[in-house]
Design a protein around this motif. Structure first.
Motif, PDB file in Angstrom:
ATOM      1  N   ARG A   5      51.027   3.458  28.873  1.00 17.60           N
ATOM      2  CA  ARG A   5      49.974   2.464  28.781  1.00 17.60           C
ATOM      3  C   ARG A   5      50.568   1.064  28.863  1.00 17.60           C
ATOM      4  NH1 ARG A   5      44.873   4.264  28.398  1.00 17.60           N
ATOM      5  NH2 ARG A   5      44.282   3.040  26.623  1.00 17.60           N
ATOM      6  N   GLN A   6      49.733   0.119  29.245  1.00 15.20           N
ATOM      7  CA  GLN A   6      50.157  -1.270  29.313  1.00 15.20           C
ATOM      8  C   GLN A   6      48.991  -2.150  28.877  1.00 15.20           C
ATOM      9  OE1 GLN A   6      51.812  -2.409  33.037  1.00 15.20           O
ATOM     10  NE2 GLN A   6      52.231  -4.493  32.394  1.00 15.20           N
ATOM     11  N   GLY A   7      49.303  -3.210  28.175  1.00 16.24           N
ATOM     12  CA  GLY A   7      48.274  -4.124  27.690  1.00 16.24           C
ATOM     13  C   GLY A   7      47.921  -5.182  28.721  1.00 16.24           C
ATOM     14  N   LEU A   8      46.666  -5.576  28.709  1.00 15.59           N
ATOM     15  CA  LEU A   8      46.200  -6.683  29.533  1.00 15.59           C
ATOM     16  C   LEU A   8      45.576  -7.715  28.608  1.00 15.59           C
ATOM     17  CD1 LEU A   8      44.386  -4.839  32.462  1.00 15.59           C
ATOM     18  CD2 LEU A   8      46.635  -5.877  32.500  1.00 15.59           C
ATOM     19  N   TYR A  24      36.549  -1.094  31.095  1.00 13.05           N
ATOM     20  CA  TYR A  24      37.776  -1.157  31.883  1.00 13.05           C
ATOM     21  C   TYR A  24      39.008  -0.630  31.163  1.00 13.05           C
ATOM     22  CZ  TYR A  24      34.891  -3.930  34.934  1.00 13.05           C
ATOM     23  OH  TYR A  24      33.882  -4.343  35.764  1.00 13.05           O
ATOM     24  N   GLY A  25      38.917  -0.387  29.873  1.00 10.81           N
ATOM     25  CA  GLY A  25      40.064   0.117  29.121  1.00 10.81           C
ATOM     26  C   GLY A  25      39.751   0.188  27.640  1.00 10.81           C
ATOM     27  N   HIS A  26      40.786   0.463  26.864  1.00  9.39           N
ATOM     28  CA  HIS A  26      40.646   0.584  25.412  1.00  9.39           C
ATOM     29  C   HIS A  26      40.792  -0.803  24.793  1.00  9.39           C
ATOM     30  CE1 HIS A  26      40.818   2.937  21.695  1.00  9.39           C
ATOM     31  NE2 HIS A  26      41.592   1.951  21.267  1.00  9.39           N
ATOM     32  N   TYR A  40      44.093  -2.089  26.548  1.00  9.45           N
ATOM     33  CA  TYR A  40      45.135  -1.180  27.011  1.00  9.45           C
ATOM     34  C   TYR A  40      44.576  -0.296  28.105  1.00  9.45           C
ATOM     35  CZ  TYR A  40      48.769  -2.253  23.672  1.00  9.45           C
ATOM     36  OH  TYR A  40      49.760  -2.880  22.977  1.00  9.45           O
ATOM     37  N   VAL A  41      45.333  -0.163  29.200  1.00  9.76           N
ATOM     38  CA  VAL A  41      44.953   0.685  30.333  1.00  9.76           C
ATOM     39  C   VAL A  41      46.164   1.528  30.731  1.00  9.76           C
ATOM     40  CG1 VAL A  41      43.226  -0.926  31.199  1.00  9.76           C
ATOM     41  CG2 VAL A  41      45.541  -1.097  32.017  1.00  9.76           C
ATOM     42  N   VAL A  50      43.266  -5.165  37.043  1.00 12.99           N
ATOM     43  CA  VAL A  50      43.426  -6.631  37.071  1.00 12.99           C
ATOM     44  C   VAL A  50      42.535  -7.235  38.154  1.00 12.99           C
ATOM     45  CG1 VAL A  50      45.040  -8.495  37.606  1.00 12.99           C
ATOM     46  CG2 VAL A  50      45.722  -6.665  36.062  1.00 12.99           C
ATOM     47  N   THR A  51      42.516  -6.648  39.326  1.00 11.48           N
ATOM     48  CA  THR A  51      41.681  -7.195  40.411  1.00 11.48           C
ATOM     49  C   THR A  51      40.195  -7.076  40.077  1.00 11.48           C
ATOM     50  OG1 THR A  51      41.814  -5.086  41.575  1.00 11.48           O
ATOM     51  CG2 THR A  51      43.374  -6.797  42.219  1.00 11.48           C
TER      52      THR A  51
END
Length: 91
Positions: A5-8, A24-26, A40-41, A50-51
């Motif tokens: 996972r990666q954070g945005l 779009y995510g958690h 987080y996605v 992101v887009t």
């Protein structure tokens, strides 16, 4: 098996659109004062998310978190202290 996972960090303009970000995510955290949210996605879907998020009208900008790419193995403090007390005696 764990998914990577990666954070945005999503900067927005209005608080009323927060529910849309959950699609779009958690959603982990929201700052009302600074107007940003942490989502987080999956790491494979980061570029697509992101887009999609940047195309929304109420989003100012989206920044990916660099935490998965930072080395998280640290040296022990005791090794440093041992070197500190090691005296070099020259004769």
């Amino acid at each position: 098996m764990r998914t990577k996972r990666q954070g945005l960090i999503v900067w927005f303009q209005h608080m009323k659109n927060i529910k849309q970000l959950k699609r779009y995510g958690h959603l982990i955290a929201i700052s009302r004062q600074s107007k940003y949210a942490v989502i987080y996605v999956d790491q494979d879907d980061v570029e697509d998310k992101v887009t999609k998020l940047e195309s929304l009208p109420f989003i100012s900008k989206v920044e990916p978190s660099f935490k998965p790419f930072i080395r998280q193995e640290f040296e022990s403090k005791t090794a440093v202290k041992d070197k500190e007390y090691e005296y070099k005696m020259g004769i």
